[in-house]
Design an enzyme around this catalytic site. Sequence first.
Site, PDB file in Angstrom:
ATOM      1  N   HIS A 111      -2.950   4.196 -11.205  1.00  0.00           N
ATOM      2  CA  HIS A 111      -3.285   4.394  -9.797  1.00  0.00           C
ATOM      3  C   HIS A 111      -3.457   5.904  -9.569  1.00  0.00           C
ATOM      4  O   HIS A 111      -2.800   6.705 -10.248  1.00  0.00           O
ATOM      5  CB  HIS A 111      -2.107   3.861  -8.976  1.00  0.00           C
ATOM      6  N   ASP A 188       5.905   3.997 -13.416  1.00  0.00           N
ATOM      7  CA  ASP A 188       5.434   3.635 -12.085  1.00  0.00           C
ATOM      8  C   ASP A 188       5.676   2.131 -11.932  1.00  0.00           C
ATOM      9  O   ASP A 188       4.947   1.310 -12.496  1.00  0.00           O
ATOM     10  CB  ASP A 188       3.938   3.988 -11.968  1.00  0.00           C
ATOM     11  N   GLN A 191       4.156  -2.006  -9.020  1.00  0.00           N
ATOM     12  CA  GLN A 191       3.708  -3.403  -9.096  1.00  0.00           C
ATOM     13  C   GLN A 191       4.638  -4.282  -9.932  1.00  0.00           C
ATOM     14  O   GLN A 191       4.360  -5.471 -10.105  1.00  0.00           O
ATOM     15  CB  GLN A 191       2.280  -3.474  -9.677  1.00  0.00           C
ATOM     16  N   LYS A 214       6.223  -2.700  -0.721  1.00  0.00           N
ATOM     17  CA  LYS A 214       5.595  -3.741  -1.539  1.00  0.00           C
ATOM     18  C   LYS A 214       6.624  -4.797  -1.944  1.00  0.00           C
ATOM     19  O   LYS A 214       6.319  -5.736  -2.658  1.00  0.00           O
ATOM     20  CB  LYS A 214       4.973  -3.133  -2.801  1.00  0.00           C
ATOM     21  N   CYS A 351      -7.845   2.421  -5.642  1.00  0.00           N
ATOM     22  CA  CYS A 351      -7.271   3.727  -6.016  1.00  0.00           C
ATOM     23  C   CYS A 351      -7.220   3.908  -7.527  1.00  0.00           C
ATOM     24  O   CYS A 351      -6.268   4.506  -8.053  1.00  0.00           O
ATOM     25  CB  CYS A 351      -5.880   3.927  -5.408  1.00  0.00           C
TER      26      CYS A 351
END
Length: 393
Positions: A111, A188, A191, A214, A351
């Site tokens: 991202h 990261d 997700q 999220k 993104c």
Amino acid sequence: MIPAEIRRDFPLLAEVCYLDSAATSLSPEPVLQAMLEYERHYRANVGRGVHRLSQIASQKYWDAHRKVAAFIGAAEGETVFTRNTTEAITLVAEGLRFRPGDRVVTTLLEHHSNLLPWMRLRDRKGVELSIVPPAPDGTVTPDAVASCIDDHTRLVAITHASNVLGNLLPVREIGRVAREHGALLLVDGAQSVPHLPVSVAELGCDFLCFSGHKMLGPTGTGVLWMREPTLEPLIVGGGSIDRVTDEAYTLTGGYARYEAGTPHIAGGIGLGRAVDYLQGIGMAEVRSHEERLTRRMMEGLRGIAGVTVYGPGPGPGRIGVVSFTVEGLHPHEVAHALSEQEIMVRSGHHCCMPLMNHLGLPEGTVRASLHVYSSGEDVDRLVEALQGVAGGA
Ligand code: PMP
């Protein structure tokens, strides 16, 4: 099985078919209530007052940190609340005191939020940046990353799950390679943390960044977990010190060192409640629910003439983020047509412009994404509507 009552906690689901949870999830009623309770019954600043309301607010805000830390298998006091994943990654990029010639290794799957902070270090501080391209199916092997790591590598910054292709990356194995070279590992988890059981000990990372919004929490919330509090704080001021004279100051320990100024208190408390909510269901249950629905969605989409689905097939190697294109239609046209039927999906580059160019998809994809409140009916509604949209193209 996820009980159908869960959907009642998300009133918006009665109005729309929400398939954009990878961008931001919905918040259930208990999270909204926790935030309102703070506003209505004990609103006060945290960490600096002795009056009753301040004590309650401070305790609840601290509890939220404790819950979030436990959620990722971390010890108390190691989590910093941020506005989002982007801010969490930036805290690391700006706080690690990079020097010219240091190397950062990342991938082309990232991202922009896990790319731009490193590009800026390259441009401003002479940090060398290696960006590992994925194989055509999106895979990034530990060997591919290893070939870019050398003894100047300070950090490997890599996503746990792609927000475009949905594939999970072998972060643990990549971390092992990084450690062999004395490099740190940033994951990261934007997700992954909201959708599957994640433990920092198992990942073996040094930094884990993710977004509260999220994972059923409020917007404006995110988290940075770090193994050692060695980063230089990005901002200093009220709430982040032990002692100040007109000559010098001593920063305080723990998360407060990185949370100068009044934080998003209601947001933090809401995030703590979101963690309770997810744990009440169980992350293994969340994961298998989403796996079942992902399979149903991919099979449905693949059966539509003119639709191309990207990323790995259904199974343990992916999350419930499914990118596709419809022949003859711009992704925005598809998303717009679906929106007219009250089906919310994301379209465009997500993104991830460098990845889209690498995949030969400069206009991007349509992306449907799931969460624990998604249902088989949501998936069937998408597939049925797309049959019409693709058929009319
Ligand atoms: N990384 C990944 C993998 C993401 O999917 C996102 C959000 N789409 C981000 C980082 C940025 O998250 P935020 O907007 O909460 O900063």
